[in-house]
Design an enzyme around this catalytic site. Structure first.
Site, PDB file in Angstrom:
ATOM      1  N   HIS A  40      -1.235  -1.139  -4.397  1.00 54.62           N
ATOM      2  CA  HIS A  40      -2.423  -0.913  -4.025  1.00 54.62           C
ATOM      3  C   HIS A  40      -2.491   0.729  -3.565  1.00 54.62           C
ATOM      4  CE1 HIS A  40      -5.918  -1.637  -1.579  1.00 54.62           C
ATOM      5  NE2 HIS A  40      -5.312  -0.563  -0.704  1.00 54.62           N
ATOM      6  N   HIS A  91      -8.213   1.667  -4.608  1.00 52.15           N
ATOM      7  CA  HIS A  91      -9.104   1.367  -3.492  1.00 52.15           C
ATOM      8  C   HIS A  91      -9.821   2.844  -2.953  1.00 52.15           C
ATOM      9  CE1 HIS A  91      -9.790   0.415   1.318  1.00 52.15           C
ATOM     10  NE2 HIS A  91     -10.917   0.592   0.439  1.00 52.15           N
ATOM     11  N   MET A 151     -12.143  -5.001   4.630  1.00 46.98           N
ATOM     12  CA  MET A 151     -11.329  -4.271   5.549  1.00 46.98           C
ATOM     13  C   MET A 151     -11.073  -5.036   7.087  1.00 46.98           C
ATOM     14  SD  MET A 151     -10.460  -1.911   3.836  1.00 46.98           S
ATOM     15  CE  MET A 151      -9.504  -0.872   4.978  1.00 46.98           C
ATOM     16  N   GLY A 198       0.816  -2.231   4.177  1.00 39.72           N
ATOM     17  CA  GLY A 198       1.524  -0.941   4.099  1.00 39.72           C
ATOM     18  C   GLY A 198       2.559  -0.763   5.110  1.00 39.72           C
ATOM     19  N   SER A 199       2.382  -0.475   6.429  1.00 39.59           N
ATOM     20  CA  SER A 199       3.274  -0.385   7.151  1.00 39.59           C
ATOM     21  C   SER A 199       4.319  -1.615   7.298  1.00 39.59           C
ATOM     22  CB  SER A 199       2.790  -0.243   8.795  1.00 39.59           C
ATOM     23  OG  SER A 199       1.688   0.563   8.537  1.00 39.59           O
ATOM     24  N   ASP A 208      -7.292  -6.097   3.617  1.00 38.64           N
ATOM     25  CA  ASP A 208      -6.652  -4.630   3.735  1.00 38.64           C
ATOM     26  C   ASP A 208      -6.579  -4.125   5.195  1.00 38.64           C
ATOM     27  OD1 ASP A 208      -5.459  -2.221   3.247  1.00 38.64           O
ATOM     28  OD2 ASP A 208      -7.279  -1.491   1.971  1.00 38.64           O
ATOM     29  N   GLY A 209      -5.418  -4.190   5.867  1.00 49.20           N
ATOM     30  CA  GLY A 209      -5.321  -3.497   7.089  1.00 49.20           C
ATOM     31  C   GLY A 209      -4.773  -4.262   7.938  1.00 49.20           C
ATOM     32  N   GLY A 210      -3.505  -3.735   8.503  1.00 46.89           N
ATOM     33  CA  GLY A 210      -2.897  -4.499   9.631  1.00 46.89           C
ATOM     34  C   GLY A 210      -2.243  -5.868   9.314  1.00 46.89           C
ATOM     35  N   SER A 215       0.964  -1.157   0.005  1.00 47.36           N
ATOM     36  CA  SER A 215       0.116  -0.002  -0.078  1.00 47.36           C
ATOM     37  C   SER A 215       0.806   1.251   0.107  1.00 47.36           C
ATOM     38  CB  SER A 215      -0.852   0.124   1.249  1.00 47.36           C
ATOM     39  OG  SER A 215      -1.473   1.155   1.374  1.00 47.36           O
ATOM     40  N   ASP A 255      -4.667   4.003  -2.117  1.00 46.99           N
ATOM     41  CA  ASP A 255      -5.668   4.461  -1.216  1.00 46.99           C
ATOM     42  C   ASP A 255      -6.049   5.760  -1.647  1.00 46.99           C
ATOM     43  OD1 ASP A 255      -6.028   1.918   0.433  1.00 46.99           O
ATOM     44  OD2 ASP A 255      -4.039   2.398   0.986  1.00 46.99           O
ATOM     45  N   MET A 306     -11.936   5.267  -1.111  1.00 41.86           N
ATOM     46  CA  MET A 306     -12.583   5.548   0.206  1.00 41.86           C
ATOM     47  C   MET A 306     -13.258   6.852  -0.050  1.00 41.86           C
ATOM     48  SD  MET A 306      -9.546   3.758   2.874  1.00 41.86           S
ATOM     49  CE  MET A 306      -8.595   3.852   1.128  1.00 41.86           C
ATOM     50  N   PHE A 319      -6.861   5.145   7.727  1.00 44.10           N
ATOM     51  CA  PHE A 319      -5.386   5.189   8.273  1.00 44.10           C
ATOM     52  C   PHE A 319      -4.545   4.012   8.154  1.00 44.10           C
ATOM     53  CE2 PHE A 319      -8.165   8.059  10.402  1.00 44.10           C
ATOM     54  CZ  PHE A 319      -7.747   9.073  10.191  1.00 44.10           C
ATOM     55  N   GLY A 320      -3.272   4.175   7.817  1.00 47.98           N
ATOM     56  CA  GLY A 320      -2.238   2.937   8.001  1.00 47.98           C
ATOM     57  C   GLY A 320      -1.908   2.772   9.209  1.00 47.98           C
ATOM     58  N   GLY A 321      -1.423   1.668   9.647  1.00 48.77           N
ATOM     59  CA  GLY A 321      -0.823   1.278  10.891  1.00 48.77           C
ATOM     60  C   GLY A 321      -1.622   1.054  11.997  1.00 48.77           C
ATOM     61  N   MET A 348      -8.639   8.692  -0.568  1.00 47.10           N
ATOM     62  CA  MET A 348      -9.680   9.141   0.500  1.00 47.10           C
ATOM     63  C   MET A 348      -9.894  10.519   0.388  1.00 47.10           C
ATOM     64  SD  MET A 348      -7.391   7.926   3.799  1.00 47.10           S
ATOM     65  CE  MET A 348      -6.397   5.995   3.801  1.00 47.10           C
TER      66      MET A 348
END
Ligand code: DX5
Ligand code: ZN
Length: 216
Positions: free
Chosen positions: A33, A66, A137, A197-198, A175-177, A8, A35, A68, A143-145, A37
Site C-alpha cells: 500500500h 492510494h 478511511m 502501517g504502524s 485504511d487507518g488505525g 502501508s 500513500d 491523496m 498521517f499514519g499512527g 499525498m
C-alpha cells in the site's frame, strides 16, 4: 477468500526501503500500500514518483496506490507506467469520478475510490458498478499512527449491502488505525483488504504481525 493484507509503506523506514520491501515480499502480505499525498488535499506531503519507482524495483507483489491528491486525472498514465495494479482516488477530490474511473481502467489498472470518514456510503449509489475497490478511511487521511474511528464498522456493513445489491465483485478495503484489536470485527463486517502501517512497521517483528492479521 481470506483477507488481504496491505502493509502501508508510509510507516516503513525510508532509509531502508529495499530491506522493508523485501520483508513484505517474504511475508504473507498480499499487496504494497503506497500513500501519495500532495499537501493540498491532505495536510501532509509523503513522497512521489521517484520513490514509488524505487519501491517498484524491489516489490514482487501488486502495488496498491492510494492518491491523496487533488485533480488525480493529471497523473493516471504516470502511475500506470510506474507499475501500479490498483489506483485509488478520493471521492472528494474528483469532479468527474465516472470519467476518472474509466481513464484508470483504460490504462490497464483496477480502479479504487476512497471515502473520507465524513463521506457517506450512499455517495456511491450511482457509481458502485464502476468501482473495483472502495477504500473506507478509518482515520482522517494524511498521517499514519492515528486512532481508528469506530463508526467504520457501520460503514463497512452498509457498503457490503450495496455491493451485494449490485452483484458486484468490488472489494472493501479499510485504511487507518488497523490493529489486531479491530481486524477481526472488520473482517466480520465484510472487509476484504486491511491496510496496516504502524501495526506492521512499529512491531519488533513486522512479518509476524502481518501473519497475525492474515490468520484471523
Ligand atoms: C493515512 C494513510 C494510511 C496510513 C495508515 O492517510 O492512507 O495508509 O499509512 O497508517 P496506520 O496503519 O498507522 O494508521
Ligand atoms: Zn492509505
Amino acid at each position: 477468500m481470506s483477507v488481504k493484507i496491505a502493509p502501508s509503506i508510509l510507516a516503513a523506514d525510508f532509509a531502508n526501503l529495499e530491506r522493508d520491501s523485501k520483508m513484505i515480499n517474504a511475508s504473507e502480505a498480499d499487496w504494497f500500500h503506497i500513500d501519495i499525498m500532495d499537501g493540498v488535499f491532505v495536510p501532509n506531503i509523503s513522497f512521489g514518483m521517484p520513490v514509488l519507482a524505487a519501491i517498484q524495483k524491489h516489490a514482487k507483489k501488486p502495488l496498491d496506490v492510494h492518491l491523496m491528491i487533488i485533480d488525480p486525472d493529471r497523473y493516471i498514465e504516470t502511475f500506470a507506467d510506474l507499475g501500479t495494479t490498483i489506483l485509488t482516488v478520493h471521492y472528494e477530490a474528483c469532479n468527474h469520478l465516472h470519467r476518472t474511473l474509466q481513464k484508470i481502467k483504460s490504462c490497464g489498472m483496477k480502479a479504487g475510490v476512497a471515502l473520507n470518514p465524513h463521506t457517506p456510503i450512499s455517495s456511491l449509489n450511482s457509481i458502485i458498478q464502476n468501482i473495483d475497490l472502495v477504500c473506507i478511511m478509518s482515520v482522517n487521511p494524511g498521517f499514519g499512527g492515528q486512532s481508528f474511528i469506530e463508526n467504520t464498522y457501520a460503514k463497512v456493513s452498509e457498503l457490503k449491502e450495496l455491493i451485494q445489491l449490485h452483484n458486484s465483485s468490488c472489494l472493501i478495503e479499510i485504511d487507518g488505525g488497523v490493529t489486531d484489536a479491530n481486524a477481526a470485527s472488520l473482517i466480520r463486517a465484510g472487509a476484504d483488504v486491511l491496510v496496516a502501517g504502524s501495526y506492521v512497521f512499529k512491531a519488533k517483528n513486522p512479518a509476524e504481525n502481518i501473519k497475525l492479521l492474515k490468520d484471523l
